[in-house]
Design an enzyme around this catalytic site. Structure first.
Site, mmCIF file in Angstrom:
data_model
loop_
_atom_site.group_PDB
_atom_site.id
_atom_site.type_symbol
_atom_site.label_atom_id
_atom_site.label_comp_id
_atom_site.label_asym_id
_atom_site.label_seq_id
_atom_site.Cartn_x
_atom_site.Cartn_y
_atom_site.Cartn_z
ATOM 1 N N GLY B 42 0.641 -1.719 -0.294
ATOM 2 C CA GLY B 42 -0.045 -0.065 -0.104
ATOM 3 C C GLY B 42 1.029 1.183 0.212
ATOM 4 O O GLY B 42 0.506 2.129 -0.072
ATOM 5 N N SER B 113 9.771 -6.818 -1.375
ATOM 6 C CA SER B 113 10.906 -7.530 -1.396
ATOM 7 C C SER B 113 11.481 -6.739 0.456
ATOM 8 O O SER B 113 12.421 -5.663 0.579
ATOM 9 C CB SER B 113 12.136 -6.786 -2.263
ATOM 10 O OG SER B 113 12.168 -5.308 -2.783
#
Lengths: 207, 207
Positions: B42, B113
């Site tokens: 988000g 990541s």
């Protein structure tokens, strides 16, 4: 549901302004596709791919070769040569070829890729027309006679297990888009055949 | 030794006439690189990546986005969300990003990541300068407030295990090449920052 999977399901609106494949191909001036070279060890896959890449470059066509050099030591460095690993090897290469194709590149792959089923699965994940199967057709006697790297000699001596054409099968494509007989044709003639195919089908503009 | 590995060791001569990365970049008119967007769910990674892709396209720069849409359902469809699979997920994405970069593309990756070590490994396999780490920096309170997909709500309710920032760590880069504060800056401002970076370092020509 995972974060990434959930995002995929819900962010369709965000992507409406996306650059499309069509847009990408427009700035490149040609269509994306994959020339998938398949054939025995020593048949000339890499030689032809390298020469095709050069000819495409001279025309300003953006292309890229996936081969043992950049795949086996990178993406697929954690795969061996068991049947399952060979299948996973080709699956991953197919997925990467698909990405390059969607990016608009004329992608060239040079792997023995001996199993019909593995190659057909790659064809199936791509859009119709994106996967161009090119059989590098050379009699095994000729490949073995060349034997530049001495691999056939080692295979005959039993030093290389499951060597394609000797102790492991090679399943030629039933309906390849192109067949290049490298024992009869020069590399230049093979390049011309590839470029003529790409031109005639509208992947690249006529020279 | 395997066939492919043996070929690699012995076919150096064949490849002398190869099209080089430099050659590829010449016909594209810019350098290859990877803008590696990292940040919380988000935070705006995909939004910024999509907008950067559009801006690059308008300048005729060939780029491609790797994201959950085209990776998790393709190349990495056989990976789950265990720590080992998450690491393998990023490793494969890094290898593909490297290939696109070597092809001359301005490659954009949009994945949370979360682990510094995974990202550093990607940096390590690339040529110096090829890996441009872009921290999409947005306070978790803001990400959670947006919660467009309701994922934070589910994570707080314990319905999503190991959710980054809630029940799993996010390790921000120590020295990202770029930091984009999406709670303070507009998407357009973020795009300008990316393009100015690419211009100032000579990856793409000035507009």
């Amino acid at each position: 549901m995972s974060t990434e999977t959930a995002r995929k399901a819900t962010n369709i609106v965000w992507h409406q302004g996306n650059v499309t494949r069509d847009d990408r191909e427009k700035i490149l001036g040609h269509k994306g596709c994959t020339l998938w070279f398949t054939g025995l060890s020593g048949s000339g896959k890499s030689t032809v791919a390298v020469a095709v890449e050069k000819a495409l470059w001279e025309r300003g066509v953006s292309s890229f070769i996936l081969d043992g050099d950049n795949i086996r030591h990178g993406l697929n460095s954690n795969l061996g040569f068991s049947p399952a690993d060979r299948t996973e090897n080709i699956r991953r290469i197919g997925e990467v070829a698909k990405l390059f194709t969607e990016a608009g590149s004329v992608n060239l792959t040079a792997f023995i890729s001996p199993y019909r089923d593995d190659r057909d699965k790659v064809r199936a994940i791509m859009q119709p027309g994106d996967f161009i199967e090119v059989l590098i057709d050379c009699p095994i006697e000729e490949c073995e006679k060349r034997d530049v790297k001495g691999l056939y000699k080692k295979a005959r001596a039993g030093e290389i297990p499951e060597f394609t054409g000797i102790s492991a099968p090679y399943e030629a494509p039933n309906k390849p888009e192109l067949t290049l007989r490298t024992a009869e044709k020069s590399v230049d003639e093979c390049v011309v055949a590839c470029l003529e195919y790409l031109e005639s089908k509208g992947y690249i503009p006529a020279a």
